[in-house]
Design a protein around this motif. Structure first.
Motif, PDB file in Angstrom:
ATOM      1  N   PRO A  74       0.819  -1.231   0.000  1.00  0.00           N
ATOM      2  CA  PRO A  74       0.000   0.000   0.000  1.00  0.00           C
ATOM      3  C   PRO A  74       0.839   1.262   0.000  1.00  0.00           C
ATOM      4  O   PRO A  74       0.503   2.247  -0.664  1.00  0.00           O
ATOM      5  CB  PRO A  74      -0.812  -0.126   1.279  1.00  0.00           C
ATOM      6  N   ILE A  75       1.971   1.169   0.794  1.00  0.00           N
ATOM      7  CA  ILE A  75       2.830   2.367   0.823  1.00  0.00           C
ATOM      8  C   ILE A  75       3.440   2.606  -0.555  1.00  0.00           C
ATOM      9  O   ILE A  75       3.498   3.743  -1.046  1.00  0.00           O
ATOM     10  CB  ILE A  75       3.915   2.184   1.888  1.00  0.00           C
ATOM     11  N   THR A  76       3.870   1.481  -1.172  1.00  0.00           N
ATOM     12  CA  THR A  76       4.458   1.617  -2.522  1.00  0.00           C
ATOM     13  C   THR A  76       3.438   2.148  -3.515  1.00  0.00           C
ATOM     14  O   THR A  76       3.727   3.030  -4.342  1.00  0.00           O
ATOM     15  CB  THR A  76       5.011   0.254  -2.987  1.00  0.00           C
ATOM     16  N   GLN A  77       2.228   1.608  -3.417  1.00  0.00           N
ATOM     17  CA  GLN A  77       1.168   2.086  -4.336  1.00  0.00           C
ATOM     18  C   GLN A  77       0.837   3.558  -4.070  1.00  0.00           C
ATOM     19  O   GLN A  77       0.629   4.337  -5.012  1.00  0.00           O
ATOM     20  CB  GLN A  77      -0.077   1.206  -4.171  1.00  0.00           C
ATOM     21  N   ALA A  78       0.794   3.860  -2.761  1.00  0.00           N
ATOM     22  CA  ALA A  78       0.499   5.263  -2.422  1.00  0.00           C
ATOM     23  C   ALA A  78       1.591   6.181  -2.932  1.00  0.00           C
ATOM     24  O   ALA A  78       1.335   7.263  -3.474  1.00  0.00           O
ATOM     25  CB  ALA A  78       0.323   5.400  -0.916  1.00  0.00           C
ATOM     26  N   MET A  79       2.847   5.774  -2.752  1.00  0.00           N
ATOM     27  CA  MET A  79       3.957   6.584  -3.245  1.00  0.00           C
ATOM     28  C   MET A  79       3.920   6.693  -4.766  1.00  0.00           C
ATOM     29  O   MET A  79       4.203   7.757  -5.330  1.00  0.00           O
ATOM     30  CB  MET A  79       5.284   5.965  -2.769  1.00  0.00           C
ATOM     31  N   GLU A  80       3.564   5.561  -5.435  1.00  0.00           N
ATOM     32  CA  GLU A  80       3.475   5.589  -6.900  1.00  0.00           C
ATOM     33  C   GLU A  80       2.365   6.538  -7.365  1.00  0.00           C
ATOM     34  O   GLU A  80       2.546   7.331  -8.304  1.00  0.00           O
ATOM     35  CB  GLU A  80       3.219   4.164  -7.402  1.00  0.00           C
ATOM     36  N   ALA A  81       1.242   6.417  -6.652  1.00  0.00           N
ATOM     37  CA  ALA A  81       0.116   7.287  -7.024  1.00  0.00           C
ATOM     38  C   ALA A  81       0.467   8.767  -6.804  1.00  0.00           C
ATOM     39  O   ALA A  81       0.171   9.645  -7.620  1.00  0.00           O
ATOM     40  CB  ALA A  81      -1.135   6.901  -6.228  1.00  0.00           C
ATOM     41  N   ARG A 100       1.755  14.570 -12.897  1.00  0.00           N
ATOM     42  CA  ARG A 100       0.655  15.203 -13.629  1.00  0.00           C
ATOM     43  C   ARG A 100       0.560  16.685 -13.296  1.00  0.00           C
ATOM     44  O   ARG A 100       0.341  17.528 -14.181  1.00  0.00           O
ATOM     45  CB  ARG A 100      -0.658  14.496 -13.323  1.00  0.00           C
ATOM     46  N   GLN A 101       0.706  17.027 -12.025  1.00  0.00           N
ATOM     47  CA  GLN A 101       0.655  18.424 -11.620  1.00  0.00           C
ATOM     48  C   GLN A 101       1.794  19.223 -12.247  1.00  0.00           C
ATOM     49  O   GLN A 101       1.598  20.372 -12.699  1.00  0.00           O
ATOM     50  CB  GLN A 101       0.701  18.527 -10.100  1.00  0.00           C
ATOM     51  N   LEU A 102       2.989  18.551 -12.261  1.00  0.00           N
ATOM     52  CA  LEU A 102       4.124  19.227 -12.890  1.00  0.00           C
ATOM     53  C   LEU A 102       3.878  19.432 -14.381  1.00  0.00           C
ATOM     54  O   LEU A 102       4.215  20.481 -14.952  1.00  0.00           O
ATOM     55  CB  LEU A 102       5.401  18.428 -12.647  1.00  0.00           C
ATOM     56  N   ALA A 103       3.298  18.387 -15.026  1.00  0.00           N
ATOM     57  CA  ALA A 103       3.004  18.496 -16.452  1.00  0.00           C
ATOM     58  C   ALA A 103       1.970  19.599 -16.697  1.00  0.00           C
ATOM     59  O   ALA A 103       2.086  20.397 -17.644  1.00  0.00           O
ATOM     60  CB  ALA A 103       2.505  17.163 -16.983  1.00  0.00           C
ATOM     61  N   THR A 104       0.949  19.607 -15.801  1.00  0.00           N
ATOM     62  CA  THR A 104      -0.085  20.670 -15.927  1.00  0.00           C
ATOM     63  C   THR A 104       0.526  22.049 -15.717  1.00  0.00           C
ATOM     64  O   THR A 104       0.224  23.004 -16.447  1.00  0.00           O
ATOM     65  CB  THR A 104      -1.211  20.426 -14.921  1.00  0.00           C
ATOM     66  N   ALA A 105       1.393  22.151 -14.730  1.00  0.00           N
ATOM     67  CA  ALA A 105       2.054  23.427 -14.465  1.00  0.00           C
ATOM     68  C   ALA A 105       2.926  23.845 -15.642  1.00  0.00           C
ATOM     69  O   ALA A 105       2.971  25.028 -16.032  1.00  0.00           O
ATOM     70  CB  ALA A 105       2.879  23.325 -13.182  1.00  0.00           C
ATOM     71  N   ALA A 106       3.625  22.838 -16.220  1.00  0.00           N
ATOM     72  CA  ALA A 106       4.464  23.151 -17.377  1.00  0.00           C
ATOM     73  C   ALA A 106       3.600  23.603 -18.555  1.00  0.00           C
ATOM     74  O   ALA A 106       3.962  24.537 -19.296  1.00  0.00           O
ATOM     75  CB  ALA A 106       5.298  21.918 -17.742  1.00  0.00           C
ATOM     76  N   GLU A 107       2.450  22.920 -18.707  1.00  0.00           N
ATOM     77  CA  GLU A 107       1.536  23.313 -19.795  1.00  0.00           C
ATOM     78  C   GLU A 107       1.003  24.718 -19.581  1.00  0.00           C
ATOM     79  O   GLU A 107       0.942  25.533 -20.499  1.00  0.00           O
ATOM     80  CB  GLU A 107       0.392  22.299 -19.866  1.00  0.00           C
ATOM     81  N   LYS A 108       0.654  24.970 -18.313  1.00  0.00           N
ATOM     82  CA  LYS A 108       0.151  26.305 -18.000  1.00  0.00           C
ATOM     83  C   LYS A 108       1.241  27.349 -18.174  1.00  0.00           C
ATOM     84  O   LYS A 108       0.990  28.468 -18.636  1.00  0.00           O
ATOM     85  CB  LYS A 108      -0.384  26.338 -16.572  1.00  0.00           C
ATOM     86  N   GLU A 109       2.467  26.956 -17.772  1.00  0.00           N
ATOM     87  CA  GLU A 109       3.574  27.897 -17.960  1.00  0.00           C
ATOM     88  C   GLU A 109       3.805  28.171 -19.435  1.00  0.00           C
ATOM     89  O   GLU A 109       4.065  29.313 -19.842  1.00  0.00           O
ATOM     90  CB  GLU A 109       4.827  27.319 -17.307  1.00  0.00           C
TER      91      GLU A 109
END
Length: 258
Positions: free
Chosen positions: A29-36, A43-52
């Protein structure tokens, strides 16, 4: 120290079970949580890069629009300046044209008034000359002058040209009585009347009836009136010529001054 194999095996089994349980209920679960979380962060970084990236595009568009507006503003300023200059030039020319027209009209009115005044002055001068001359001639008129006028008139009757004779002879008589009027500014003596009647009957009509009358409009003059035709000798003619000549001289002098 004695080692109990059963205990060792049991501990190993317990350890393996613990590892399995930890892996099953804790590590996975910890591994899955870390992966998620890692994926969410990506995704947030990609969204931020897209927004940038979009922000950079918007920034470029904004800067481009700002430059376009600045260029357009300058163009508008130049165009407005040219339109203002053109309107100023137009208004200046219009004002100048109006001023020139008003000045021309003023000069025209001034010239018209000057000509009118000159004409009135010329007419008054010529009339005054004629009036003064008439008065002088009236004061100088005497019997000798009147006698000379009658003699001159009789001589004119005897020296009518062919055109005058034809004009008089071809004119119709308005009534059975052919009456010829002799108008004079003075009383004609009887002996002179007889000579005038004789000249008329010899030169114009042998059966004419001659009537004499005094006319105060004449200045030392005598006139024959027959069927609308006139034969006269009158100082008025000379005064009219004098008045005309005076007006002509004044007009010529005025034109030379102008």
């Amino acid at each position: 120290m004695l080692i109990d194999p059963f205990v060792v095996i049991a501990q190993i089994i317990n350890f393996l079970i613990l590892v399995a349980l930890l892996k099953r209920f804790l590590y996975k679960p910890i591994t899955q949580a870390m992966e998620a979380r890692s994926q969410r962060i990506e995704r947030q970084l990609a969204t931020a890069a897209e927004k940038e990236k979009d922000a950079e595009v918007e920034k470029e568009l904004y800067l481009q629009k700002q430059q376009e507006l600045a260029s357009q503003k300058q163009a508008w300023l130049e165009q407005t300046k040219q339109e203002v200059e053109q309107e100023k030039e137009k208004l200046t020319q219009q004002a100048q044209a109006e001023v020139n027209q008003a000045r021309s009209q003023w000069y025209a009115n001034l010239e018209q008034d000057r000509q009118k005044f000159t004409c009135e002055l010329r007419d008054r001068l010529s009339q005054q000359v004629a009036i003064t001359t008439r008065k002088a001639l009236s004061d100088l008129a005497n019997a000798n002058l009147e006698t000379q006028i009658i003699e001159t008139f009789i001589d004119r009757l005897y020296n009518l040209d062919e055109l005058q004779k034809n004009t008089i002879n071809t004119a119709p008589v308005p009534n059975p009585r052919h009456i010829i009027n002799i108008c004079s500014s003075f009383t004609i003596p009887e002996e002179k009347k007889e000579r005038v009647i004789t000249a008329i009957r010899e030169q114009i009509a042998a059966n004419a009836e001659v009537q004499f009358e005094i006319v105060t409009d004449f200045i030392c003059g005598i006139e024959l009136r027959d069927r609308g035709y006139k034969i006269s000798w009158n100082l008025e003619h000379y005064l009219t010529e004098l008045e005309t000549a005076t007006a002509k001289i004044l007009t010529e002098n005025n034109n030379q001054v102008a």
